[in-house]
Enzyme design. Structure first.
Site, short mmCIF file in Angstrom:
data_model
loop_
_atom_site.label_atom_id
_atom_site.label_comp_id
_atom_site.label_asym_id
_atom_site.label_seq_id
_atom_site.Cartn_x
_atom_site.Cartn_y
_atom_site.Cartn_z
N GLU A 174 -0.42 -9.23 -0.57
CA GLU A 174 -1.86 -9.45 -0.33
C GLU A 174 -2.65 -9.43 -1.64
O GLU A 174 -3.58 -10.22 -1.83
CB GLU A 174 -2.38 -8.39 0.64
CG GLU A 174 -1.80 -8.59 2.04
CD GLU A 174 -2.04 -7.41 2.95
OE1 GLU A 174 -1.73 -6.27 2.56
OE2 GLU A 174 -2.53 -7.62 4.07
N ALA A 180 0.87 -1.18 0.00
CA ALA A 180 0.00 0.00 0.00
C ALA A 180 0.90 1.22 0.00
O ALA A 180 2.08 1.14 0.39
CB ALA A 180 -0.88 -0.02 1.25
N GLU A 195 4.94 -4.89 7.05
CA GLU A 195 4.23 -3.81 7.73
C GLU A 195 4.75 -3.58 9.14
O GLU A 195 4.75 -2.46 9.65
CB GLU A 195 2.72 -4.12 7.80
CG GLU A 195 1.99 -4.04 6.45
CD GLU A 195 2.00 -5.34 5.67
OE1 GLU A 195 2.78 -6.27 6.00
OE2 GLU A 195 1.21 -5.44 4.71
N GLY A 247 0.84 -4.96 0.91
CA GLY A 247 -0.34 -5.04 0.05
C GLY A 247 -0.05 -5.70 -1.29
O GLY A 247 -0.97 -6.23 -1.92
#
Ligand code: CAA
Length: 296
Positions: A150, A104, A170, A147
């Site tokens: 993911e 992200a 993260e 992300g």
């Protein structure tokens, strides 16, 4: 354009030029959408001998394809459009040689607060990818972190280039995975390995990811997209209707108990007998000929 229907497509180029300019001429000609939305963060193309494979390339190379909101909105639209398009059999999501996606967008969320996340439903648009009825292949070269990892796990099959690196880092920036990393990763690799990856933030390479079952196959970097297209084309030889049912059935295994999953599978299996394609598939086998599926 609101949809990528065949009527609005125009064949503009004879060669696929993709990932560092490598030509994939043996995989067939590429279609660009002449009236396609002017995407800023992705590129959308159709490839394959039958022009039935939709490719979405994440395209923020300077930010290592960090998954900002506009990128995900475009990705969601492209996935929905391909899902609706009856000429598309399977979808590939890819990045470039350095990064599938490095997570992200940290710069975008740096100053978010709990309440802004709640009010905006931060990361909710990611569900568009998991809601797609058609098979999605993640073709991962380079970093698939946070992300990015993911997003790959939201897809149905992960193919990796031999230099790919996966991870959920993260924890290094004071947060935890927020788009499925703590839930999908254990389902792929088991608790101990998922814990190790999430709690250390360490990266794992493609070979390790394959051994763990996160990735189904590893290829030389320059072969990855070609092999992913071959896989999509192979899936595209089957009835789209039955492929969709098979995808639903496998996904159900991650949502339910074995007993109710088996019931769900049985209902779908019986359901295939309500389709013309099931009849055609069995007739073709008995008559020793190739099936002619009609998606009905
Ligand atoms: N968000 C925003 N920008 C990013 C980014 C990210 N996730 N990852 C890389 N970038 C940017 C860098 O800031 C840099 O931009 P500038 O040139 O403007 O400084 C550019 O991409 C190139 O990155 P690096 O210079 O860091 O490249 P590198 O080769 O030295 O390192 C890397 C590569 C190891 C992937 C490193 O960039 C990195 O660690 N990135 C962050 C990975 C990460 O923490 N991902 C998780 C994000 S949080 C998340 O994803 C939450 C969730 O679950 C949804």
């Amino acid at each position: 354009m609101s949809s990528v229907s065949s009527a609005t497509r125009v064949l503009l180029s004879k060669n696929v030029i993709f990932n560092s300019g490598r030509a994939l001429s043996n995989t067939g000609r590429i279609k660009f959408y002449s009236t396609a939305p002017q995407y800023e963060n992705i590129k959308v193309e159709v490839v394959g001998q039958k022009k039935n494979v939709g490719i979405i390339q994440l395209n923020r190379p300077k930010a290592l394809n960090a998954l900002c909101k506009p990128l995900f909105q475009e990705l969601g639209k492209a996935v929905r459009d391909f899902d609706k398009d009856e000429t598309i059999s399977a979808i590939i999501i890819t990045g470039n040689e350095k990064a599938f996606a490095a997570g992200a967008d940290i710069k975008e969320m740096q100053n978010n607060t709990y309440s802004t996340n709640q009010k905006a439903g931060f990361l909710q648009e990611w569900e568009d990818v998991s809601n797609c009825g058609k098979p999605i292949i993640a073709a991962v070269n380079g970093f698939a972190l946070g992300g990015g990892c993911e997003l790959a796990m939201l897809c149905d099959i992960i193919y990796a280039g031999e230099k790919a690196k996966f991870g959920q880092p993260e924890i290094n920036i004071g947060t935890i995975p927020g788009a499925g990393g703590t839930q999908r990763l254990p389902r792929y690799v088991g608790k101990s390995k998922a814990m190790e990856i999430v709690l250390t933030g360490n990266f794992i390479d493609a070979q390790e990811a394959e051994k763990m079952g996160l990735v189904s196959r590893v290829f030389p970097v320059e072969k990855l997209l070609e092999e992913s297209i071959k896989l999509a084309e192979r899936i595209g030889t089957h009835s789209p209707l039955i492929v969709k049912m098979a995808k639903q059935a496998v996904n159900q295994a991650y949502e339910t108990t074995l007993k109710s999953g088996l019931q769900f599978e049985k209902s779908l299996f019986y359901g295939t007998f309500a389709t013309a394609d099931r009849q055609e598939g069995m007739n073709a086998f008995i008559e020793k000929r190739a099936p002619n599926f009609k998606n009905e």
